[in-house]
Scaffold this active site. Structure first.
Site, PDB file in Angstrom:
ATOM      1  N   LEU A 128      37.337  -8.848  90.218  1.00  0.00           N
ATOM      2  CA  LEU A 128      35.974  -9.301  89.907  1.00  0.00           C
ATOM      3  C   LEU A 128      34.996  -8.127  89.933  1.00  0.00           C
ATOM      4  O   LEU A 128      33.797  -8.294  90.124  1.00  0.00           O
ATOM      5  CB  LEU A 128      35.540 -10.409  90.875  1.00  0.00           C
ATOM      6  CG  LEU A 128      36.418 -11.665  90.869  1.00  0.00           C
ATOM      7  CD1 LEU A 128      35.957 -12.665  91.932  1.00  0.00           C
ATOM      8  CD2 LEU A 128      36.402 -12.345  89.490  1.00  0.00           C
ATOM      9  N   ASP A 175      32.998  -3.962  82.556  1.00  0.00           N
ATOM     10  CA  ASP A 175      32.639  -4.330  83.925  1.00  0.00           C
ATOM     11  C   ASP A 175      31.292  -3.725  84.318  1.00  0.00           C
ATOM     12  O   ASP A 175      30.398  -4.407  84.818  1.00  0.00           O
ATOM     13  CB  ASP A 175      33.722  -3.867  84.911  1.00  0.00           C
ATOM     14  CG  ASP A 175      35.100  -4.394  84.546  1.00  0.00           C
ATOM     15  OD1 ASP A 175      35.166  -5.307  83.706  1.00  0.00           O
ATOM     16  OD2 ASP A 175      36.092  -3.889  85.085  1.00  0.00           O
TER      17      ASP A 175
HETATM   18  C1  GLA Z   1      39.499  -4.331  83.415  1.00  0.00           C
HETATM   19  C2  GLA Z   1      38.746  -3.128  82.839  1.00  0.00           C
HETATM   20  C3  GLA Z   1      37.824  -3.574  81.702  1.00  0.00           C
HETATM   21  C4  GLA Z   1      38.577  -4.392  80.656  1.00  0.00           C
HETATM   22  C5  GLA Z   1      39.402  -5.501  81.333  1.00  0.00           C
HETATM   23  C6  GLA Z   1      40.292  -6.223  80.353  1.00  0.00           C
HETATM   24  O1  GLA Z   1      38.601  -5.212  84.013  1.00  0.00           O
HETATM   25  O2  GLA Z   1      37.985  -2.505  83.841  1.00  0.00           O
HETATM   26  O3  GLA Z   1      37.216  -2.437  81.113  1.00  0.00           O
HETATM   27  O4  GLA Z   1      39.387  -3.568  79.873  1.00  0.00           O
HETATM   28  O5  GLA Z   1      40.209  -4.987  82.372  1.00  0.00           O
HETATM   29  O6  GLA Z   1      39.540  -6.945  79.449  1.00  0.00           O
END
Ligand code: GLA
Length: 390
Positions: A128, A175
């Site tokens: 998360l 993220d």
């Molecule tokens: C992780 C990475 C993101 C994205 C997701 C998959 O959370 O940090 O940048 O690539 O995986 O969608």
């Protein structure tokens, strides 16, 4: 939300003085609603900020030292702003250090040091975005406290770079972007190639977003994540026969892709690319159906996303699949999927409020039967991105 008075008291116990000059900042965690493994392919994602995350208490100090402490970890540090280097032993402190390093690289001069106390509410390793939350709150707080200009899109970019370069994790931008730019009751439609974005109201009425934590250690996540990234690059390289200018899979329409996918030599690589191009389409369809108020259609798209991540992209694994499968047996569940990188971490489901209790107990029980692990559930609301708390 953390108890601020208590945190201020802890701060004073740790660093002395009074609490007059303490400033308090907060950055959330994030949940991605749909659009998985599309960000590093220059596609669309649709994440939202959570109401829980990382709280940071900060007070300037007269020298050029950075004092770091956390209520979550024993490990504390005192380091010079002018001698920031990565050190594996520094564990969590490498995230704030990476931000200071990145600010320096961008020519930002911090004129004094700071005392910092972090308080994290995101379960570690749950997928998360606890690291993005630490990075973004640090960047925002240091800039704000130093009276420097703040641009939350730039903060997302610098936080991602510090994670890539300083901490050696090859994540995309999703993220950090969600944590920096989220808005209460909105999800973010982000085009990861251009960073153009739109805040889309997301208030699902009688339905709740329920996050299910598999509590599965995400062991393989880094190596498999990098493997998927390079598979996508191989697909692009093969497709350049037809599209010489192509740099990212997200630049192709589904029609263009389907007409040319035979150019991708390796069958596995072809399936990876198929997921990416179709998943980008699902994000755009989601916006359409949500604008029309059709939550059931959005739930079906969530299901389609998970199934594609399971069958084509192969990043789910037995725990996430077991939890999603159990979720879909409950009446009142419109959709359920893994969220984040995969290989463990969390699922997100859209659940009718009257079915939430049954969801927790039945999905929890079936999940334990299938895996021997105990799940945690969080009924969540969508919160703001990084901000100073009054
Ligand atoms: C992780 C990475 C993101 C994205 C997701 C998959 O959370 O940090 O940048 O690539 O995986 O969608």
């Amino acid at each position: 939300m953390a108890n601020l008075d208590q945190l201020k008291q802890q701060f004073v116990e740790l660093y002395g003085g009074s609490d007059n000059e303490i400033r308090v900042y907060h950055a959330p965690g994030r949940v991605n609603l749909i659009g998985e493994h599309t960000d590093y392919n220059g596609g669309y994602v649709f994440p939202a900020a959570l109401t829980f995350g990382t709280t940071l208490l900060l007070r300037p100090r007269p020298d050029r030292m950075l004092a770091l402490a956390s209520t979550n970890f024993e490990l504390r540090g005192l380091l010079s702003l002018d001698a920031i280097v990565y050190d594996k032993k520094d564990d969590w402190m490498n995230y704030p250090k990476g931000i200071v390093n990145e600010l320096h690289q961008r020519g930002v001069q911090l004129s004094s040091g700071f005392e910092l106390l972090y308080h994290g509410e995101i379960p570690n390793g749950s997928g998360l975005s606890s690291s993005a939350s630490i990075e973004v709150v640090t960047a925002y707080a240091l800039l704000h406290a130093a009276g420097l200009p703040i641009d939350t899109v730039e903060i997302a970019k610098l936080a991602q770079r510090s994670e890539n370069e300083f901490n050696g994790v090859q994540c995309g931008i999703m993220d950090q972007f969600a944590v920096a730019n989220g808005r209460k009751d909105h999800a973010i439609l982000l085009m990861c190639d251009t960073l153009e974005y739109d805040l889309i109201p997301f208030q699902p009425g009688a339905y709740k977003l329920v996050i299910g934590n598999t509590n599965k250690r995400r062991g393989l996540v880094d190596s498999k994540y990098n493997e998927r990234r390079s598979e996508c690059e191989r697909a692009v390289a093969d497709l350049r026969t037809a599209f010489p200018e192509l740099t990212l899979l997200g630049q192709l329409s589904l029609e263009q892709f389907n007409a040319n996918k035979h150019l991708i030599a390796d069958e596995t690589v072809r399936r990876r690319a198929q997921h990416v191009v179709e998943e980008i389409g699902r994000v755009l369809q989601s916006i359409e159906v949500l604008k029309a108020g059709d939550l059931a259609a959005f739930g079906s798209l969530m299901n389609g996303s998970h199934d594609s991540l399971r069958d084509l992209y192969e990043v789910t694994g037995k725990e996430l699949d077991a939890m999603v499968e159990a979720a879909r047996t409950i009446d009142g569940v419109l959709g359920s999927r893994m969220t984040g990188a995969g290989f463990g971490g969390c699922t997100v489901s859209l659940v009718h409020e009257n079915a939430v209790e049954q969801f927790k107990s039945e999905v929890g029980r079936k999940y334990t039967e299938a895996t021997g692990l105990i799940a945690d559930f969080y009924v969540c609301s969508i919160g703001n991105g990084v901000e100073e708390l009054a």
